[in-house]
Design a protein around this motif. Structure first.
Motif, mmCIF file in Angstrom:
data_model
loop_
_atom_site.group_PDB
_atom_site.id
_atom_site.type_symbol
_atom_site.label_atom_id
_atom_site.label_comp_id
_atom_site.label_asym_id
_atom_site.label_seq_id
_atom_site.Cartn_x
_atom_site.Cartn_y
_atom_site.Cartn_z
ATOM 1 N N UNK A 68 0.828 -1.215 0.000
ATOM 2 C CA UNK A 68 0.000 0.000 0.000
ATOM 3 C C UNK A 68 0.861 1.262 0.000
ATOM 4 N N UNK A 69 1.854 1.294 0.865
ATOM 5 C CA UNK A 69 2.665 2.508 1.062
ATOM 6 C C UNK A 69 3.806 2.643 0.060
ATOM 7 N N UNK A 70 4.154 1.565 -0.610
ATOM 8 C CA UNK A 70 5.263 1.545 -1.573
ATOM 9 C C UNK A 70 6.585 1.934 -0.921
ATOM 10 N N UNK A 71 6.730 1.564 0.344
ATOM 11 C CA UNK A 71 7.956 1.829 1.088
ATOM 12 C C UNK A 71 8.859 0.602 0.935
ATOM 13 N N UNK A 72 9.438 0.461 -0.256
ATOM 14 C CA UNK A 72 10.167 -0.755 -0.624
ATOM 15 C C UNK A 72 11.375 -1.023 0.272
ATOM 16 N N UNK A 73 11.976 0.018 0.787
ATOM 17 C CA UNK A 73 13.141 -0.157 1.644
ATOM 18 C C UNK A 73 12.800 -0.952 2.913
ATOM 19 N N UNK A 74 11.555 -0.884 3.342
ATOM 20 C CA UNK A 74 11.129 -1.603 4.546
ATOM 21 C C UNK A 74 11.229 -3.120 4.377
ATOM 22 N N UNK A 75 11.339 -3.599 3.151
ATOM 23 C CA UNK A 75 11.460 -5.047 2.923
ATOM 24 C C UNK A 75 12.756 -5.622 3.503
ATOM 25 N N UNK A 76 13.760 -4.775 3.755
ATOM 26 C CA UNK A 76 14.997 -5.285 4.362
ATOM 27 C C UNK A 76 14.746 -5.791 5.783
#
Length: 102
Positions: A68-76
């Motif tokens: 939803x937020x497209x905060x891809x860095x959070x995938x780490x």
């Protein structure tokens, strides 16, 4: 709060790892022995399952929010959850979640 989340993520990395490394130094660098020690009694087995379930739930939450937020860095945070622990992954995710997303 962002700096507090980051500090808690560092603590959640260093403190548990101290105990894991201490165990491995005393008992040999055998991951199987470490896992066996986690299941030495019903109490520790319950704690392992509690943390495993929390890790799965946190992973699902991260995946749903990233979609939803497209905060891809959070995938780490997902490898941190399973490679280090929930004590690192949760505050690390809160750190990434608290940054402005553009």
């Amino acid at each position: 709060m962002r700096h507090l989340w980051l500090a808690l993520a560092v603590w959640g990395t260093v403190h548990p790892m101290y105990w894991f490394v201490t165990f491995l130094r005393q008992n040999g660098w055998d991951a199987a022995a470490l896992i066996d020690a986690w299941h030495v009694n019903a109490s520790s087995t319950g704690l392992v399952w509690d943390l495993t379930i929390a890790a799965v739930v946190l992973t699902l939450w991260i995946l749903s929010e990233v979609a939803v937020r497209r905060n891809w860095l959070a995938l780490v945070c997902i490898p941190a959850i399973f490679g280090i622990g929930v004590s690192c992954g949760l505050p690390l995710y809160l750190y990434f979640r608290s940054r402005p997303v553009g």
